[in-house]
Structure formats: C-alpha cells, structure tokens
Design an enzyme around this catalytic site. Sequence first.
Site, PDB file in Angstrom:
ATOM      1  CD  GLU A  18      54.314  54.632  45.027  1.00 24.69           C
ATOM      2  OE1 GLU A  18      53.093  54.828  45.234  1.00 24.69           O
ATOM      3  OE2 GLU A  18      55.175  55.507  45.237  1.00 24.69           O
ATOM      4  CB  CYS A 521      43.671  55.793  40.848  1.00 23.85           C
ATOM      5  SG  CYS A 521      44.472  54.532  41.847  1.00 23.85           S
ATOM      6  CD  GLU A 610      28.458  57.905  40.590  1.00 23.77           C
ATOM      7  OE1 GLU A 610      29.299  58.728  41.001  1.00 23.77           O
ATOM      8  OE2 GLU A 610      28.686  57.090  39.698  1.00 23.77           O
ATOM      9  CG  HIS A 699      31.354  48.215  30.827  1.00 24.05           C
ATOM     10  ND1 HIS A 699      30.098  48.769  30.738  1.00 24.05           N
ATOM     11  CD2 HIS A 699      32.175  49.211  31.226  1.00 24.05           C
ATOM     12  CE1 HIS A 699      30.174  50.041  31.082  1.00 24.05           C
ATOM     13  NE2 HIS A 699      31.413  50.333  31.384  1.00 24.05           N
TER      14      HIS A 699
END
Length: 761
Positions: A18, A521, A610, A699
């Site tokens: 949301e 996300c 990473e 980008h």
Amino acid sequence: MATTTHILGYPRIGEKRELKFAQEKYWRGEINQAELKHVGATLRDKNWNIQSEAGLSFTTAGDFAWYDHVLATTLLLGHVPKRHATGFPDLDTLFTVGRGQSKADCGCSGAAASDMTKWFNTNYHYIVPEFSKDDTFEVSWPQLFEEVNEAVKAGHSVKPVLLGPLSYLYLGKEVEEGFDRLALLPRLLAAYQAILAKLASQGVEWVQIDEPILSLELEDKWADAFKLAYQVIRCDIKVLLTTYFDSVSDTLDKIVGLSVDGLHVDLSAAPEQLEEVVEKLPDDWVLSAGVVNGRNVWRSDLSEQLLRLQPVKERLGDKLWIATSCSLLHSPVDLDLEPALSEEVRSWFAFAKQKVSEVALLGRALDGDKNAILACDTYSQPIKDRKTATHVNKPQVQSRLNSISASLAQRSAPYLERAVHQAEVLDLPLLPTTTIGSFPQTGEIRVQRNAFRNGQLSEADYKQALKGHIADAVKRQEALDLDVLVHGEAERNDMVEYFAENLDGFQTTKFGWVQSYGSRCVKPAIVVADIEREKPITVEWSTYAQSLTRKKMKGMLTGPVTILCWTFPREDISRKQIAQQLALALRDEVTDLQSAGINIIQIDEPAIREGLPLKKRDHDEYLKWAVDAFKISAAGARSETQIHTHMCYSEFNEIIDSVAALDADVITIETSRSNMELLKAFEDFNYPNEIGPGVYDIHSPNIPTEAWIESLIKKAAEKIPPQRLWVNPDCGLKTRNWAETEAALSNLVSATKKLRAELDL
Ligand code: GLN
Ligand code: ZN
C-alpha cells in the site's frame, strides 16, 4: 514479571504494498499529502495492533519511514543537503532528497538526489547522509514525535527506535575535502540529547538505539567514540543499544563500558556469540536476544530456542528479553496472504506477522508456559520433518555435488588459447558492439504476461507473442548494425525470479514483497529444496532468436551467486552448497545452449560483491566458493564458446582479483557513471581478458551523444588495449523505452565505427 518481548521493527510497506502505491500516486499528483499521510497512519495502526495483539511487551514506533529510515533521520536532525534545503523540512523535502528534483519541478536548475547504497549486506538501500565541515544539526522534522504520540494515544506501550549517532555518521560520507565527519559528533550529540529529552517528555521509558556498525570490524577511532557519545546523550530514558547482522565479537569489550541499559545481539546471524555476551554483560543491563530471524522466511525452531535460552533465563531472570534478530523490514509481510502454497510448504514459513507471534510464544514458553509452543498447531510438528524429507534432499543432486572436483571448474584451455579459437569462430570486428541482455519491457509485454498468468492467454499464444517481441528486437538490432545480438529477455519479469520459476527447488510467492529502495520492492523466491534443472530453460528462446539472424546471438543466463544473493536461502544447508547446486543446473544450460549452436553465452553476476560477509576476515572464504560456483557453471563451455559475464551497481575494485579469477572471456561492467574510474582497477591489476566498460548510463534518461561515447571509449582504450575492448551500455535496457534505446545505441554504434576506422589506419 513476564519476559519482555519486542521486535526491532516491522515492514512499513503494507501487506499489499500500500505504501508503494500511495507514494507513487502522490508523486504523480493523483492524491494530496493529507491522503498520503492517511495511508501511512493506517499502516502504522495496523502494524502496531499486530504487535500488541500478539502480546508483545512493547510496540515499536519510529520504524515506519517514508522512503527510507536513514533519510528520515536526516530530516529529524534538520540535516538536509544545502541544495535541497528550502525552509523547514517537510515530507516533500524528504522525497526531493531521495529522488532528486528536475528543472521543471523546482523552476530552478534542478537538484540531484543524494546517493543511495546498500544497507550492510541486505538488499535494502538507504539514502547516504552527506557531511560538510560546517554542518549543524537541529531537531526539525516532527514525524518521530508525532508517531510516538499516535501510538501512545492508541494505547500501545511504545518503544521508539532511532538510528544511533555513530552509525548515522559512519554510514554517510564527506562531500567536502579535507575533514573527517567524526569531527561533527559533538554537534550531532547535542541534537540527540534534544531528541531523547523530547521522547522522555512524551513518557517514553525505553528507546531502542540502533548501532549496527558495532557488528563490523570497526576502526578504533569509531569504536572509541562510542564511550563519550553515550555518556553525553544519557538522560532519564533507558537505552537499549541494538546491533545486528553479525556478531559484536570485535567491539564487545568496548560496548560493555558504555552508559546504556541493555544490549541487543543478533543470535540468528551469529549464534556463537551468546555465551561470551552473557558472560560479559554488566549486571544491571538487559540482554535482548535476537533469536527470531528477521531476514529469512523460515519458521523458528522454537523448541530448540527454548532449550538454548532456558539457562540464560535462569541466569538473567527478567533481564532476558526476546526479540527478532533485526528489523522485520527485510522479511515479507504476511504468510496468510499465500493461499496457493501447499499446506506442507506453508508450515515451513513464517513471515513478519508470524514472526511477531513467534517472539511472543517464545516469551511465554520461557515464563513457564511449557505448552505454549506445542499447543500452537504450526509448532507442534518438529522442524526435523522438513530437513529429512526426500523431496527436499534429493539423492541425485547430492551425488552430483559430491562429485565436484577442482577440474569441474576449469575451462578446457587457458584464456589466450581460447581467444584464438573464439576469434576464428566468431569473426568479430575490432571493438565489437553488444548490449547487456534486456530490451524495453513494454506495456504490451507486461499486459501479455499478466494475461498469461491469469489464464486469459494460452501458453501457445503467449509464446507466440514473445517470439514476436524477439523478432522485433532482432530486427531493430540488425538495423542498428550491432555486432553481437541478444534476444531481449521479453520472457523474463525479473532476472532471478525467471530462473527460480523454471528450476526445481524454488517456491515463489504472490505477495512476498520486501522493500528494496524508496517505493521499490522485490519479491525474492525461496529455496525450499535441492535445486535441479528439469529441462532447458532458455534454449528455445535463444535458438529462435539465432534463427532470425546471421549475426551472433548471445545466450543469457543469471549466474549462481546472483540467484543465491537475491533469493531467500535454505538454512539447513550452507550458502556454498546452494551455490553449487545452482552452478550445476546452470552448467547444464550452458552446454545445452552450446549444443544448440549458441557460441556466446553471458552469465550475469551483478550481485557477486553483495554477498560479501560484513567482516573482512570472512571475505576470502566467501569469494573462494562464489568464484568456484561461477566457474563450475561456465566450464562446460568448449574453448571456442565465448563466456561473458556482467556486473553492475557496486564498486568492484576491492574484489578485482576475484573478478579476474572468474576467468570469463569477456566482462561487461558498469563504469559510465564513474567516468571510467573503475577501469583504473582493471588497468592496475592488468586484467587479462576482454572488457566491455559501459559507455551508456542506462539509468539516466539522457541520450549520450556520439562525441560523449567516443570520448569514453578513448578513455577506456588508454587503459585496455583496443584488441580486448568491447563497446556496450552499462546494464540491461529493460527500464528504457525503444525511442531512447535506439537513439542511444545508434550513437554507440556510430562512435564505435568512427574509432574503428581511426584505429585501422
Ligand atoms: N541481463 C540482464 C539485463 O540485461 C542484466 C541485469 C543486471 O545486470 N542487473 O537486464
Ligand atoms: Zn547490470
């Protein structure tokens, strides 16, 4: 008194993202600020109720953040970069620092966003605080205090969380030469004093101050600065000093001398530290035991935790607190939203909401309610069942793993020899041009994928549509006159999820989202069993694409380490073992592509850096198996098959020897943003194989001019001999549109041709 239970933070995104949708609507001007704030308040209310209804002793506030919690701290401290500071900071200021401001937005010359970087070794990205010598700090943005009020009013027993002063400083960077940001500490502490005083006036008893840098191998000057800092900010509020993501073994002796009232340690990432911490804990401190893993999706083995913690409980009594290992920010929100999971698989997982219950349950069990755990359906089954299930542990995968030997990771010939074979077979010009794999994911592609997933489009029709996109991409690349073509990845929503969906051993979810940065996300798949490739995954697409052109088609795979880093791993086997299983599956894909006539295969490893552990002393071990996993996946290639890899989004200087050790024939790498700076590492190291430094920053919406690209290639050619240089964008083009893509690539090709002609002379 009952055992104190709490979490370090709850996901802020909402069970169905949301927050993402509301923020994006606000940015597009579709809702106003009051409406946006209402969404935030509703989410907080829900998150707090979950904690108090589960029976946690504290409800955590201050973990909610618009965009990012480090950025929220920046605003709280009134420490907005000058280019964004226009009066008293508010929500719009926050978004501007995070997202930048274009000329059109501000009627000024525009203002760049602050940098964003990874939050320790997670996939969350924070906005990097910027420090200058004359910076001042003053409690400004009242969001934290308003939230605390909101939670108090709603009847919660509130424990606010704050990012600690030293971590805040450490995680930022100097934007001015010749000073050390640590020198700003005294001024910063004055602001923290004011924050704590204000929280005290709101009736707060305990505050959680996050100092995750204490889990690093911290330099002395930083570790030593804690003592005075925590003396200075000491006030009536009790401080729980929180650390996470690794052990505090390097800093514990200093930690125990600090003026705080308790310590939280991550017993999920570093269970081995428990004894030492209990041993050294000052008598009047509480110990918050972070036992419920906040970074993974597996349900806890509560019976085992109970056994382990009981002696600690006997020793510390009420001073033992139970918590999640870190904030649940890194965990998907609610398992109850996944009705499609089988009963069995569901019983293996706990997402954020379920983890809250685990903490509460463990607290009750420690207080003597022996049945608390067994009375709960999910926890009545021993976790061992999963670990021994044969559909999880597959003998055929294990026997292959056992047969891994050093030679499996070796190509059949050394690079120099391979390069000769490849030159014969591939017949490429000097400075070959190529792209990184994906082409624009158009609205049409997404609509078709959704229709296919919802059953509105048959598999045959979907495949036909994808072939249409492939044919279109091939035609456009031929028209651009690129040398090595790609099929465009129209069939992939995401470079990892696609392989997870097509390999056996993964579970994907519908709503298992985790915040990555800002409103973005990700939905990592979960490794649930031994990984196996049942049938070829990409061969049909690549061979179809190859059939449409006489130019060379590059096959496109995601590497084993990147798949591992961007999914939730199993915890019953090591990361190394998972990487090996992936490597073997991908190796089969490489040999199948090769047998089907694909002579160039790219294995992407953007995430290899990473995966580095937080402590430097653990790096070598990781790099060794990570490099080996890549090599195992690639080494089935014949000498004349050219293996490419691609890396982006991080600084690779530090691991350049491991990058070289991958022994890829060609590496394409992001360098255009840093103006080819990265290449210095390749030059100094004398990188032996071929390199394609990105000459187009994908980008940015700006189209690089021919002259600009030419200048970058020339710069690169000063460092890498032109015979070993490729020309390409710095990453995949899926987020760009076709007009931008074609304009930029056309400049890329013409700049290359010009230089090629000059070099030929
Ligand atoms: N082949 C992938 C693409 O082009 C690589 C993406 C990445 O490096 N993150 O999209
Ligand atoms: Zn990339």
